[in-house]
Design a protein around this motif. Sequence first.
Motif, PDB file in Angstrom:
ATOM      1  N   ALA A  53    -105.877-111.031  38.616  1.00  0.00           N
ATOM      2  CA  ALA A  53    -106.768-109.514  39.573  1.00  0.00           C
ATOM      3  C   ALA A  53    -107.290-109.002  37.424  1.00  0.00           C
ATOM      4  O   ALA A  53    -108.493-108.535  37.527  1.00  0.00           O
ATOM      5  N   GLU A  54    -106.347-109.612  36.471  1.00  0.00           N
ATOM      6  CA  GLU A  54    -106.643-108.966  34.915  1.00  0.00           C
ATOM      7  C   GLU A  54    -107.520-110.244  34.244  1.00  0.00           C
ATOM      8  O   GLU A  54    -108.665-109.563  33.958  1.00  0.00           O
ATOM      9  N   ARG A  55    -106.920-110.746  35.048  1.00  0.00           N
ATOM     10  CA  ARG A  55    -108.598-112.406  34.272  1.00  0.00           C
ATOM     11  C   ARG A  55    -110.319-111.609  34.219  1.00  0.00           C
ATOM     12  O   ARG A  55    -110.709-112.104  34.153  1.00  0.00           O
ATOM     13  N   PHE A  56    -109.577-111.434  36.120  1.00  0.00           N
ATOM     14  CA  PHE A  56    -111.647-111.067  36.477  1.00  0.00           C
ATOM     15  C   PHE A  56    -111.754-110.320  35.891  1.00  0.00           C
ATOM     16  O   PHE A  56    -113.308-110.021  35.878  1.00  0.00           O
ATOM     17  N   LYS A  57    -111.406-109.499  36.140  1.00  0.00           N
ATOM     18  CA  LYS A  57    -111.662-107.608  34.724  1.00  0.00           C
ATOM     19  C   LYS A  57    -112.084-108.565  33.406  1.00  0.00           C
ATOM     20  O   LYS A  57    -113.458-108.119  32.840  1.00  0.00           O
ATOM     21  N   CYS A  58    -111.251-109.025  32.879  1.00  0.00           N
ATOM     22  CA  CYS A  58    -111.841-109.346  31.889  1.00  0.00           C
ATOM     23  C   CYS A  58    -113.441-110.603  31.905  1.00  0.00           C
ATOM     24  O   CYS A  58    -113.765-110.340  30.892  1.00  0.00           O
ATOM     25  N   THR A  59    -112.853-111.314  32.394  1.00  0.00           N
ATOM     26  CA  THR A  59    -114.175-111.940  32.602  1.00  0.00           C
ATOM     27  C   THR A  59    -115.997-111.614  32.941  1.00  0.00           C
ATOM     28  O   THR A  59    -116.998-111.989  32.792  1.00  0.00           O
ATOM     29  N   SER A  60    -115.514-110.595  33.712  1.00  0.00           N
ATOM     30  CA  SER A  60    -116.260-109.344  33.734  1.00  0.00           C
ATOM     31  C   SER A  60    -117.408-108.664  32.735  1.00  0.00           C
ATOM     32  O   SER A  60    -118.172-108.217  32.869  1.00  0.00           O
ATOM     33  N   GLN A  61    -116.186-108.577  31.672  1.00  0.00           N
ATOM     34  CA  GLN A  61    -116.239-107.677  30.558  1.00  0.00           C
ATOM     35  C   GLN A  61    -117.196-109.027  29.793  1.00  0.00           C
ATOM     36  O   GLN A  61    -118.272-107.839  28.937  1.00  0.00           O
ATOM     37  N   VAL A  62    -116.772-109.838  29.614  1.00  0.00           N
ATOM     38  CA  VAL A  62    -117.411-111.043  28.647  1.00  0.00           C
ATOM     39  C   VAL A  62    -119.009-110.715  28.894  1.00  0.00           C
ATOM     40  O   VAL A  62    -120.008-111.102  28.399  1.00  0.00           O
ATOM     41  N   GLY A  63    -118.909-111.331  30.661  1.00  0.00           N
ATOM     42  CA  GLY A  63    -119.764-111.078  30.924  1.00  0.00           C
ATOM     43  C   GLY A  63    -120.877-110.023  30.674  1.00  0.00           C
ATOM     44  O   GLY A  63    -122.243-110.618  30.872  1.00  0.00           O
ATOM     45  N   VAL A  64    -121.183-108.681  31.167  1.00  0.00           N
ATOM     46  CA  VAL A  64    -121.991-107.999  30.514  1.00  0.00           C
ATOM     47  C   VAL A  64    -121.780-107.883  28.967  1.00  0.00           C
ATOM     48  O   VAL A  64    -123.018-107.860  28.852  1.00  0.00           O
ATOM     49  N   LEU A  65    -120.888-108.154  28.303  1.00  0.00           N
ATOM     50  CA  LEU A  65    -121.196-108.450  26.843  1.00  0.00           C
ATOM     51  C   LEU A  65    -122.116-109.622  26.005  1.00  0.00           C
ATOM     52  O   LEU A  65    -123.512-109.214  25.543  1.00  0.00           O
ATOM     53  N   LYS A  66    -121.970-110.678  26.782  1.00  0.00           N
ATOM     54  CA  LYS A  66    -122.954-111.373  26.164  1.00  0.00           C
ATOM     55  C   LYS A  66    -124.982-111.459  27.501  1.00  0.00           C
ATOM     56  O   LYS A  66    -125.436-111.319  26.731  1.00  0.00           O
ATOM     57  N   ALA A  67    -124.449-110.604  28.039  1.00  0.00           N
ATOM     58  CA  ALA A  67    -125.951-110.410  28.575  1.00  0.00           C
ATOM     59  C   ALA A  67    -126.696-109.021  28.412  1.00  0.00           C
ATOM     60  O   ALA A  67    -127.811-109.198  27.746  1.00  0.00           O
ATOM     61  N   ARG A  68    -125.939-108.370  27.813  1.00  0.00           N
ATOM     62  CA  ARG A  68    -126.985-107.151  26.813  1.00  0.00           C
ATOM     63  C   ARG A  68    -126.945-108.276  25.389  1.00  0.00           C
ATOM     64  O   ARG A  68    -128.189-107.424  24.749  1.00  0.00           O
ATOM     65  N   ALA A  69    -126.250-109.147  24.620  1.00  0.00           N
ATOM     66  CA  ALA A  69    -126.606-109.523  23.631  1.00  0.00           C
ATOM     67  C   ALA A  69    -128.132-110.672  23.487  1.00  0.00           C
ATOM     68  O   ALA A  69    -128.605-111.040  22.915  1.00  0.00           O
ATOM     69  N   GLY A  70    -128.113-110.513  24.753  1.00  0.00           N
ATOM     70  CA  GLY A  70    -128.932-111.957  25.632  1.00  0.00           C
ATOM     71  C   GLY A  70    -128.245-114.208  25.008  1.00  0.00           C
ATOM     72  O   GLY A  70    -128.843-114.871  24.925  1.00  0.00           O
ATOM     73  N   VAL A 108    -112.759-120.792  37.680  1.00  0.00           N
ATOM     74  CA  VAL A 108    -114.244-120.775  37.663  1.00  0.00           C
ATOM     75  C   VAL A 108    -114.973-120.927  39.716  1.00  0.00           C
ATOM     76  O   VAL A 108    -115.555-120.272  39.407  1.00  0.00           O
ATOM     77  N   THR A 109    -114.463-121.688  40.637  1.00  0.00           N
ATOM     78  CA  THR A 109    -115.075-121.462  41.497  1.00  0.00           C
ATOM     79  C   THR A 109    -114.849-120.160  42.256  1.00  0.00           C
ATOM     80  O   THR A 109    -115.846-119.889  42.916  1.00  0.00           O
ATOM     81  N   GLU A 110    -114.210-119.643  42.136  1.00  0.00           N
ATOM     82  CA  GLU A 110    -113.691-118.129  42.464  1.00  0.00           C
ATOM     83  C   GLU A 110    -114.403-116.997  42.325  1.00  0.00           C
ATOM     84  O   GLU A 110    -114.945-116.641  42.998  1.00  0.00           O
ATOM     85  N   ALA A 111    -114.856-117.558  40.912  1.00  0.00           N
ATOM     86  CA  ALA A 111    -115.860-116.480  39.810  1.00  0.00           C
ATOM     87  C   ALA A 111    -116.804-116.640  40.818  1.00  0.00           C
ATOM     88  O   ALA A 111    -118.021-115.305  40.688  1.00  0.00           O
ATOM     89  N   LYS A 112    -117.513-118.243  40.980  1.00  0.00           N
ATOM     90  CA  LYS A 112    -118.739-117.878  41.514  1.00  0.00           C
ATOM     91  C   LYS A 112    -118.844-117.446  43.160  1.00  0.00           C
ATOM     92  O   LYS A 112    -120.225-116.705  43.451  1.00  0.00           O
ATOM     93  N   LYS A 113    -117.978-118.326  43.698  1.00  0.00           N
ATOM     94  CA  LYS A 113    -117.673-117.400  45.419  1.00  0.00           C
ATOM     95  C   LYS A 113    -118.091-115.643  45.470  1.00  0.00           C
ATOM     96  O   LYS A 113    -118.306-115.422  46.231  1.00  0.00           O
ATOM     97  N   ARG A 114    -116.572-115.437  44.817  1.00  0.00           N
ATOM     98  CA  ARG A 114    -116.469-113.524  44.649  1.00  0.00           C
ATOM     99  C   ARG A 114    -118.324-112.926  44.220  1.00  0.00           C
ATOM    100  O   ARG A 114    -119.055-112.297  45.020  1.00  0.00           O
ATOM    101  N   HIS A 115    -119.556-113.990  42.902  1.00  0.00           N
ATOM    102  CA  HIS A 115    -120.162-113.488  43.068  1.00  0.00           C
ATOM    103  C   HIS A 115    -121.601-113.426  44.475  1.00  0.00           C
ATOM    104  O   HIS A 115    -122.109-112.453  44.696  1.00  0.00           O
ATOM    105  N   GLU A 116    -121.467-114.467  44.648  1.00  0.00           N
ATOM    106  CA  GLU A 116    -121.788-114.777  46.209  1.00  0.00           C
ATOM    107  C   GLU A 116    -122.187-114.021  47.388  1.00  0.00           C
ATOM    108  O   GLU A 116    -122.840-112.647  47.869  1.00  0.00           O
ATOM    109  N   ARG A 117    -120.516-113.383  46.643  1.00  0.00           N
ATOM    110  CA  ARG A 117    -120.342-112.658  48.418  1.00  0.00           C
ATOM    111  C   ARG A 117    -120.986-111.463  48.412  1.00  0.00           C
ATOM    112  O   ARG A 117    -121.133-110.772  48.556  1.00  0.00           O
ATOM    113  N   ILE A 118    -121.135-110.797  47.027  1.00  0.00           N
ATOM    114  CA  ILE A 118    -121.140-109.589  46.581  1.00  0.00           C
ATOM    115  C   ILE A 118    -122.213-109.323  46.886  1.00  0.00           C
ATOM    116  O   ILE A 118    -123.163-108.527  47.221  1.00  0.00           O
TER     117      ILE A 118
END
Lengths: 132, 132
Positions: A53-70, A108-118
């Motif tokens: 649960a903590e790991r997925f929170k972390c990767t979401s945060q990294v995703g937001v930071l990367k997207a904002r910075a381009g 990695v696979t679960e992060a992709k699937k989770r994204h698609e489900r949402i």
Amino acid sequence: MPGANDSEDGWRDTTIDASAVEGDPERAAAVQGIERIRQSIDNIDSAIISLLAERFKCTSQVGVLKARAGFAPEDHQREDHQMKRLARIAIDAGLDPQIAQMYREFVVTEAKKRHERIAQAGGDPGVLDIWA
Amino acid sequence: MPGANDSEDGWRDTTIDASAVEGDPERAAAVQGIERIRQSIDNIDSAIISLLAERFKCTSQVGVLKARAGFAPEDHQREDHQMKRLARIAIDAGLDPQIAQMYREFVVTEAKKRHERIAQAGGDPGVLDIWA
């Protein structure tokens, strides 16, 4: 065998149950041992689920930071670093390094699937960052 | 983009690198944030790999105890209990319960594969107990 029965798919199935081995001290000792170890397995699973649960929170945060910075989501250097590191930690811990490799593929696979489900449910899946 | 390049498979790839964003305070802050979170991800991964090593030790022990006592490896009642419990823990932890379900499938699949790898290499794979 006490507690044993054939399951629907034809496999033998044994429910570990202390009451079913009463009067059989050897089997009763095995049941006691299995129940003790299962408690440890359950504790380990609780810890891993909480950490995931903590790991997925972390990767979401990294995703937001990367997207904002381009920045692009993928980072091969980071990926190489992670794979070598996980293999080293696995060997130190007495775990087959191929299992560490599969763990990485699992997250990695679960992060992709989770994204698609949402996204399919019409929600905002946020930024996909499976590598982080 | 500083630090960005096209990867072999056509995906864009950005290596997160502080020196590449010098003179760009906004991006430099993003890099700092990403590096901080990545350290947490690495710590979480270390903990999970260590716990997986312990988990596989536990399931091997259960396998040996079951085989010695003449119990079948499968135990549907235990399986049901574990699946419900993991889903509950996931929800409490703020994790998608489907990911907890996939975690369980991951450990089951890896236990099977590990067993096959050891047998193929001519070693003694021990007792297979993927359900424990």
